[in-house]
Design a protein around this motif. Structure first.
Motif, PDB file in Angstrom:
ATOM      1  N   PRO A  46      31.637   0.175  41.984  1.00 46.82           N
ATOM      2  CA  PRO A  46      31.958   1.578  41.707  1.00 46.82           C
ATOM      3  C   PRO A  46      32.760   2.183  42.860  1.00 46.82           C
ATOM      4  O   PRO A  46      32.529   1.865  44.027  1.00 46.82           O
ATOM      5  CB  PRO A  46      30.592   2.250  41.579  1.00 46.82           C
ATOM      6  N   LEU A  47      33.694   3.035  42.524  1.00 50.42           N
ATOM      7  CA  LEU A  47      34.457   3.739  43.551  1.00 50.42           C
ATOM      8  C   LEU A  47      33.603   4.851  44.163  1.00 50.42           C
ATOM      9  O   LEU A  47      32.839   5.514  43.461  1.00 50.42           O
ATOM     10  CB  LEU A  47      35.732   4.349  42.953  1.00 50.42           C
ATOM     11  N   THR A  48      33.735   5.040  45.447  1.00 53.63           N
ATOM     12  CA  THR A  48      33.031   6.124  46.125  1.00 53.63           C
ATOM     13  C   THR A  48      33.645   7.463  45.736  1.00 53.63           C
ATOM     14  O   THR A  48      34.869   7.601  45.690  1.00 53.63           O
ATOM     15  CB  THR A  48      33.119   5.955  47.658  1.00 53.63           C
ATOM     16  N   ASN A  49      32.802   8.453  45.429  1.00 57.53           N
ATOM     17  CA  ASN A  49      33.288   9.795  45.083  1.00 57.53           C
ATOM     18  C   ASN A  49      33.469  10.596  46.373  1.00 57.53           C
ATOM     19  O   ASN A  49      32.597  11.354  46.796  1.00 57.53           O
ATOM     20  CB  ASN A  49      32.290  10.488  44.151  1.00 57.53           C
ATOM     21  N   TRP A  50      34.625  10.422  47.003  1.00 63.18           N
ATOM     22  CA  TRP A  50      34.896  11.084  48.277  1.00 63.18           C
ATOM     23  C   TRP A  50      35.000  12.602  48.128  1.00 63.18           C
ATOM     24  O   TRP A  50      34.651  13.347  49.040  1.00 63.18           O
ATOM     25  CB  TRP A  50      36.173  10.534  48.901  1.00 63.18           C
ATOM     26  N   THR A  51      35.473  13.071  46.976  1.00 62.10           N
ATOM     27  CA  THR A  51      35.603  14.521  46.779  1.00 62.10           C
ATOM     28  C   THR A  51      34.242  15.202  46.878  1.00 62.10           C
ATOM     29  O   THR A  51      34.084  16.232  47.547  1.00 62.10           O
ATOM     30  CB  THR A  51      36.247  14.834  45.423  1.00 62.10           C
ATOM     31  N   ALA A  52      33.235  14.607  46.226  1.00 55.72           N
ATOM     32  CA  ALA A  52      31.887  15.188  46.278  1.00 55.72           C
ATOM     33  C   ALA A  52      31.325  15.144  47.687  1.00 55.72           C
ATOM     34  O   ALA A  52      30.697  16.108  48.155  1.00 55.72           O
ATOM     35  CB  ALA A  52      30.970  14.443  45.319  1.00 55.72           C
ATOM     36  N   ILE A  53      31.560  14.029  48.378  1.00 55.92           N
ATOM     37  CA  ILE A  53      31.036  13.881  49.738  1.00 55.92           C
ATOM     38  C   ILE A  53      31.665  14.908  50.673  1.00 55.92           C
ATOM     39  O   ILE A  53      30.973  15.598  51.440  1.00 55.92           O
ATOM     40  CB  ILE A  53      31.293  12.457  50.257  1.00 55.92           C
ATOM     41  N   TYR A  54      32.987  15.027  50.594  1.00 60.05           N
ATOM     42  CA  TYR A  54      33.671  15.951  51.506  1.00 60.05           C
ATOM     43  C   TYR A  54      33.497  17.409  51.093  1.00 60.05           C
ATOM     44  O   TYR A  54      33.657  18.307  51.918  1.00 60.05           O
ATOM     45  CB  TYR A  54      35.149  15.575  51.632  1.00 60.05           C
ATOM     46  N   MET A  55      33.172  17.629  49.831  1.00 61.93           N
ATOM     47  CA  MET A  55      32.877  19.001  49.412  1.00 61.93           C
ATOM     48  C   MET A  55      31.586  19.467  50.108  1.00 61.93           C
ATOM     49  O   MET A  55      31.517  20.600  50.593  1.00 61.93           O
ATOM     50  CB  MET A  55      32.704  19.071  47.890  1.00 61.93           C
ATOM     51  N   LEU A  56      30.598  18.579  50.179  1.00 64.58           N
ATOM     52  CA  LEU A  56      29.360  18.926  50.890  1.00 64.58           C
ATOM     53  C   LEU A  56      29.622  19.115  52.387  1.00 64.58           C
ATOM     54  O   LEU A  56      29.070  20.014  53.025  1.00 64.58           O
ATOM     55  CB  LEU A  56      28.317  17.822  50.683  1.00 64.58           C
ATOM     56  N   SER A  68      34.871  29.431  51.636  1.00 65.43           N
ATOM     57  CA  SER A  68      36.157  29.211  50.961  1.00 65.43           C
ATOM     58  C   SER A  68      37.031  28.268  51.772  1.00 65.43           C
ATOM     59  O   SER A  68      37.627  27.324  51.236  1.00 65.43           O
ATOM     60  CB  SER A  68      36.883  30.540  50.746  1.00 65.43           C
ATOM     61  N   LEU A  69      37.121  28.538  53.073  1.00 61.12           N
ATOM     62  CA  LEU A  69      37.940  27.685  53.939  1.00 61.12           C
ATOM     63  C   LEU A  69      37.357  26.266  54.010  1.00 61.12           C
ATOM     64  O   LEU A  69      38.089  25.274  53.921  1.00 61.12           O
ATOM     65  CB  LEU A  69      38.002  28.282  55.350  1.00 61.12           C
ATOM     66  N   GLY A  70      36.040  26.182  54.173  1.00 63.59           N
ATOM     67  CA  GLY A  70      35.405  24.874  54.265  1.00 63.59           C
ATOM     68  C   GLY A  70      35.552  24.056  52.997  1.00 63.59           C
ATOM     69  O   GLY A  70      35.846  22.863  53.047  1.00 63.59           O
ATOM     70  N   LEU A  71      35.360  24.703  51.842  1.00 63.29           N
ATOM     71  CA  LEU A  71      35.506  23.996  50.566  1.00 63.29           C
ATOM     72  C   LEU A  71      36.933  23.528  50.341  1.00 63.29           C
ATOM     73  O   LEU A  71      37.163  22.409  49.864  1.00 63.29           O
ATOM     74  CB  LEU A  71      35.045  24.903  49.417  1.00 63.29           C
ATOM     75  N   CYS A  72      37.894  24.368  50.662  1.00 64.18           N
ATOM     76  CA  CYS A  72      39.313  23.983  50.506  1.00 64.18           C
ATOM     77  C   CYS A  72      39.623  22.759  51.353  1.00 64.18           C
ATOM     78  O   CYS A  72      40.278  21.814  50.897  1.00 64.18           O
ATOM     79  CB  CYS A  72      40.225  25.143  50.899  1.00 64.18           C
ATOM     80  N   PHE A  73      39.129  22.792  52.576  1.00 66.62           N
ATOM     81  CA  PHE A  73      39.353  21.665  53.484  1.00 66.62           C
ATOM     82  C   PHE A  73      38.676  20.398  52.953  1.00 66.62           C
ATOM     83  O   PHE A  73      39.291  19.328  52.854  1.00 66.62           O
ATOM     84  CB  PHE A  73      38.802  22.008  54.874  1.00 66.62           C
ATOM     85  N   GLY A  74      37.408  20.514  52.599  1.00 62.53           N
ATOM     86  CA  GLY A  74      36.658  19.351  52.147  1.00 62.53           C
ATOM     87  C   GLY A  74      37.212  18.753  50.870  1.00 62.53           C
ATOM     88  O   GLY A  74      37.385  17.534  50.765  1.00 62.53           O
TER      89      GLY A  74
END
Length: 222
Positions: A157-167, A188-194
């Protein structure tokens, strides 16, 4: 300090690579020429390539509750082109209890813990529907014909990097928001970055996987 022995544990079992001595005992005790040949080949691989012996050695499967030996599982050599092949066998008096499925699930997860392993293959005899059902339960899908019969493959399975970096972004955003005295702006800034970083990593991973799938397809056609 004594080196810790490798052991993969499941709810009911322990799965460990056999020592050379244990393999020799299996060879001497077997009354099957086919099994003797297979175990002898595994032992030769262990002796010839000790750094990769876990990919050659049979792994003994024992029950946690009483250390009863119930079968073996093995890989048919080290990783090649991001692929390993798995094989398994449970004693006839232990069949029908879900042990094989439990062992295969545990060992495929262990194998995927190795960075170079992306695909795990298995072959069955054409008439062995029981083995094919086990593979299907473990997520394997049909993949053409192999030397022994129908071939099945399980893809990492591919790692879900979006979910990880969103956290990760939420964590950073909370800290920024506290500093700015505005949690909303910080989040807002943190979520955009992640999300941006995670999406970029996901895109790169999908491109790499697509390339590996194409390469695997090309090798199968040769």
């Amino acid at each position: 300090m004594k080196k810790k022995e490798l052991c993969v544990k499941t709810k009911r079992m322990m799965i460990q690579p056999m020592s050379d001595e244990e393999i020799e005992i299996m060879i001497e005790a077997s009354d099957s020429d086919e099994l003797c040949s297979a175990y002898s080949e595994m032992l030769l691989g262990c002796e010839r390539d000790p750094e990769n012996r876990i990919w050659y050695a049979p792994w003994k499967i024992t029950l946690k509750k009483d250390d009863t030996y119930i079968g073996t599982l093995s890989f048919k050599g080290p990783v090649k082109d991001n692929v390993v092949e798995i094989g398994y066998g449970i004693l006839s008096d232990q069949e029908g209890k879900g042990y094989t499925t439990e062992a295969v699930q545990a060992m495929t997860q262990w194998a995927f813990g190795n960075a170079n392993v992306v695909f795990i293959e298995a072959e069955t005899e054409p008439e062995n529907r029981a083995s094919q059902r086990i593979l299907e339960k473990c997520g394997f899908v049909p993949d053409g014909e192999g030397q022994e019969g129908p071939r099945f493959v399980l893809e990492k399975p591919l790692t879900n990097w979006t979910a990880i970096y969103m956290l990760f972004g939420i964590s950073i955003g909370t800290a920024l928001g506290t500093s700015f005295n505005s949690i909303g702006i910080g989040l807002s800034l943190g979520l955009c970055f992640g999300i941006s970083i995670g999406a970029a990593l996901d895109s790169s991973a999908k491109k790499d996987r697509k390339k590996l799938l194409e390469q695997r397809g090309d090798r199968k056609q040769k």
